[in-house]
Motif scaffolding. Structure first.
Motif, PDB file in Angstrom:
ATOM      1  N   ASN A   1       0.855  -1.065   0.109  1.00 53.64           N
ATOM      2  CA  ASN A   1      -0.031   0.104  -0.039  1.00 53.64           C
ATOM      3  C   ASN A   1       0.852   1.229  -0.072  1.00 53.64           C
ATOM      4  O   ASN A   1       2.091   1.010   0.240  1.00 53.64           O
ATOM      5  N   ILE A   2       0.194   2.356  -0.169  1.00 54.00           N
ATOM      6  CA  ILE A   2       1.049   3.769  -0.281  1.00 54.00           C
ATOM      7  C   ILE A   2       0.898   4.643   0.905  1.00 54.00           C
ATOM      8  O   ILE A   2      -0.276   5.025   0.915  1.00 54.00           O
ATOM      9  N   TYR A   3       2.020   5.292   1.118  1.00 55.81           N
ATOM     10  CA  TYR A   3       1.948   6.517   1.863  1.00 55.81           C
ATOM     11  C   TYR A   3       2.414   7.565   0.946  1.00 55.81           C
ATOM     12  O   TYR A   3       3.087   7.324   0.113  1.00 55.81           O
ATOM     13  N   PHE A   4       1.795   8.808   0.942  1.00 55.61           N
ATOM     14  CA  PHE A   4       2.154  10.030   0.192  1.00 55.61           C
ATOM     15  C   PHE A   4       2.200  11.274   0.868  1.00 55.61           C
ATOM     16  O   PHE A   4       1.546  11.433   1.824  1.00 55.61           O
ATOM     17  N   ALA A   5       3.039  12.250   0.384  1.00 59.90           N
ATOM     18  CA  ALA A   5       3.041  13.629   0.900  1.00 59.90           C
ATOM     19  C   ALA A   5       2.130  14.401   0.239  1.00 59.90           C
ATOM     20  O   ALA A   5       2.244  14.320  -1.129  1.00 59.90           O
ATOM     21  N   SER A   6       1.463  15.236   0.586  1.00 58.38           N
ATOM     22  CA  SER A   6       0.584  16.205  -0.048  1.00 58.38           C
ATOM     23  C   SER A   6       0.728  17.699   0.720  1.00 58.38           C
ATOM     24  O   SER A   6       0.360  17.861   1.654  1.00 58.38           O
ATOM     25  N   ASN A   7       1.303  18.533  -0.042  1.00 56.29           N
ATOM     26  CA  ASN A   7       1.911  19.668   0.411  1.00 56.29           C
ATOM     27  C   ASN A   7       0.788  20.838   0.496  1.00 56.29           C
ATOM     28  O   ASN A   7      -0.316  20.489   0.074  1.00 56.29           O
ATOM     29  N   ALA A   8       1.083  21.971   0.399  1.00 54.52           N
ATOM     30  CA  ALA A   8      -0.039  23.124   0.742  1.00 54.52           C
ATOM     31  C   ALA A   8      -0.990  23.130  -0.483  1.00 54.52           C
ATOM     32  O   ALA A   8      -0.602  23.063  -1.636  1.00 54.52           O
ATOM     33  N   PRO A   9      -2.131  23.199  -0.195  1.00 53.82           N
ATOM     34  CA  PRO A   9      -2.822  23.565   1.057  1.00 53.82           C
ATOM     35  C   PRO A   9      -3.183  22.369   1.928  1.00 53.82           C
ATOM     36  O   PRO A   9      -3.454  22.416   2.894  1.00 53.82           O
ATOM     37  N   SER A  10      -2.985  21.069   1.498  1.00 50.88           N
ATOM     38  CA  SER A  10      -3.385  19.931   2.289  1.00 50.88           C
ATOM     39  C   SER A  10      -2.490  19.763   3.505  1.00 50.88           C
ATOM     40  O   SER A  10      -3.019  19.573   4.661  1.00 50.88           O
ATOM     41  N   ASN A  11      -1.174  19.815   3.206  1.00 48.97           N
ATOM     42  CA  ASN A  11      -0.252  19.717   4.348  1.00 48.97           C
ATOM     43  C   ASN A  11      -0.352  18.476   5.118  1.00 48.97           C
ATOM     44  O   ASN A  11      -0.510  18.399   6.350  1.00 48.97           O
ATOM     45  N   ALA A  12      -0.621  17.299   4.461  1.00 45.34           N
ATOM     46  CA  ALA A  12      -1.041  16.016   5.152  1.00 45.34           C
ATOM     47  C   ALA A  12       0.084  14.862   4.412  1.00 45.34           C
ATOM     48  O   ALA A  12       0.393  14.879   3.602  1.00 45.34           O
ATOM     49  N   LEU A  13      -0.091  13.831   5.605  1.00 47.79           N
ATOM     50  CA  LEU A  13       0.587  12.641   5.122  1.00 47.79           C
ATOM     51  C   LEU A  13      -0.776  11.737   4.678  1.00 47.79           C
ATOM     52  O   LEU A  13      -1.858  11.576   5.556  1.00 47.79           O
ATOM     53  N   GLY A  14      -0.931  11.414   3.636  1.00 46.61           N
ATOM     54  CA  GLY A  14      -1.810  10.318   3.154  1.00 46.61           C
ATOM     55  C   GLY A  14      -1.594   8.904   2.984  1.00 46.61           C
ATOM     56  O   GLY A  14      -0.571   8.508   2.943  1.00 46.61           O
ATOM     57  N   TYR A  15      -2.671   7.972   2.982  1.00 46.46           N
ATOM     58  CA  TYR A  15      -2.493   6.493   2.642  1.00 46.46           C
ATOM     59  C   TYR A  15      -3.437   6.213   1.500  1.00 46.46           C
ATOM     60  O   TYR A  15      -4.648   6.603   1.573  1.00 46.46           O
ATOM     61  N   ILE A  16      -2.799   5.387   0.825  1.00 47.46           N
ATOM     62  CA  ILE A  16      -3.826   4.742  -0.342  1.00 47.46           C
ATOM     63  C   ILE A  16      -3.806   3.131  -0.123  1.00 47.46           C
ATOM     64  O   ILE A  16      -2.971   2.411  -0.076  1.00 47.46           O
ATOM     65  N   ASN A  17      -5.016   2.462  -0.375  1.00 47.89           N
ATOM     66  CA  ASN A  17      -5.329   1.054  -0.108  1.00 47.89           C
ATOM     67  C   ASN A  17      -5.087   0.760  -1.822  1.00 47.89           C
ATOM     68  O   ASN A  17      -5.775   1.231  -2.438  1.00 47.89           O
ATOM     69  N   THR A  18      -4.064   0.121  -2.258  1.00 51.16           N
ATOM     70  CA  THR A  18      -3.831  -0.026  -3.659  1.00 51.16           C
ATOM     71  C   THR A  18      -4.790  -1.144  -4.217  1.00 51.16           C
ATOM     72  O   THR A  18      -5.043  -1.516  -5.477  1.00 51.16           O
TER      73      THR A  18
END
Length: 345
Positions: A268-285
């Motif tokens: 599965n995937i973790y990803f960085a989402s910068n401004a304006p989200s400013n968050a660490l995200g997760y994807i169930n592939t």
């Protein structure tokens, strides 16, 4: 994989070194902590973990330097400058390749920008560099070569598993991926030029593909602004004739974009989402389902997060280290490294 969306969304980045557990409805609790602060003016762009567990990170602003965070899982991590690059103003992607002549080796790219707001890369200024770190002595930087007059904005790098010493390099401004043989110093500017990698019409950032990874016979890539795709490739990292690009996930419902991504052990995937989200995200592939793991538009701990990497030691193999920048208009700001742990809760 620079936090370019902050060019249009200036977030306040001043945050003390502290823990920040996340306890929002529907979200797992993780521990998020700033573990290192870079020199004033820096803007961390790309991150890689050394075999000894230390972190290497490039700076896209301030000066063209590579920094290290020593002992990131210790109580008192320390920050040092590893090397500088000459002939460019800004460093972007970095990745590890197999040792050359027994010496630990990395490849990174850099170029010049004629403007930050709006971001305007100097076309044709982009170069690749080899960073060698011997067991004893000082690190050495060697220019691999000018990557051509047509390169626009070189970004994420991906080592090719079946071609040791070769890497793919995303040209986000061109919307293609090039192939560089580090040892032979050969450059193929459009090794991959799928339509899904391209720059979308009227894109405010002028960016297409930003990052890529090889896994299980596929090239996975993130493209503007919120998509992850995959494409079947052979063992040498070339497209299989007739292969079609497949959509893995579209995270536009919860995130403004994807800057960098990484696989966990389950695929599965973790990803960085910068401004304006400013968050660490997760994807169930398997399902394409995605969610916020840490951070968020109203939080600053992951403001302008740009890249991420799992630790490599027994102490931090389940810890994600995230590089983040600073406000583009805040010359007194500095890049930071954030550790996100307790991901298995």
């Amino acid at each position: 994989m620079v936090s370019l969306r902050s060019l249009f969304y200036y977030a306040a980045l001043a945050a003390p070194i502290s823990g920040s557990p996340v306890l929002e409805s529907g979200r797992r609790s993780v521990s998020t902590k700033v573990i290192a602060e870079m020199p004033v003016g820096s803007f961390l762009e790309s991150t890689i973990i050394r075999p000894n567990g230390d972190i290497l990170a490039t700076s896209a602003m301030g000066s063209p330097k590579v920094y290290t965070v020593k002992g990131p899982s210790s109580r008192n991590p320390s920050v040092e400058e590893v090397a500088s690059a000459y002939g460019v103003q800004s460093l972007w992607g970095i990745t590890e390749i197999p040792p050359i002549n027994g010496v630990e080796t990395y490849v990174f790219v850099g170029g010049n920008l004629t403007s930050l707001t709006p971001l305007t890369p100097a076309v044709g200024s982009w170069q690749a560099f080899r960073l060698s770190i011997p067991k004893r002595g000082v690190a050495k930087v060697e220019q691999i070569g000018d990557l051509g007059r047509e390169t626009v904005l070189l970004n994420g790098l991906a080592p090719i598993p079946g071609s040791p010493g070769s890497v793919l390099i995303a040209d986000s401004g061109r919307g293609t991926m090039g192939r560089l043989n580090v040892i032979e110093k050969k450059w193929e500017i459009d090794a991959f030029a799928e339509p899904e990698m391209g720059v979308l019409p009227n894109s405010p950032l002028g960016m297409g593909v930003v990052a890529a990874k090889f896994r299980d016979g596929h090239l996975y890539f993130a493209a503007a602004p919120t998509f992850i795709y995959r494409l079947r490739v052979d063992w040498k990292g070339s497209k299989i004739p007739g292969a079609k690009v497949e959509l893995v996930a579209d995270v536009s419902e919860k995130f403004s974009g994807i800057d960098d991504f990484i696989f966990d052990r389950a695929g599965n995937i973790y990803f960085a989402s910068n401004a304006p989200s400013n968050a660490l995200g997760y994807i169930n592939t398997r399902t394409g389902e995605n969610r916020i793991v840490s951070g968020g538009a109203n939080e600053t701990i992951l403001a302008d997060c740009a890249s991420l990497a799992f630790g490599r030691s027994q102490n931090d193999k389940n810890v994600l280290y995230i590089a983040r920048g600073r406000g583009f208009t805040d010359e007194g700001g500095f890049g930071k490294v954030v550790a996100v742990s307790d991901l298995d809760k």
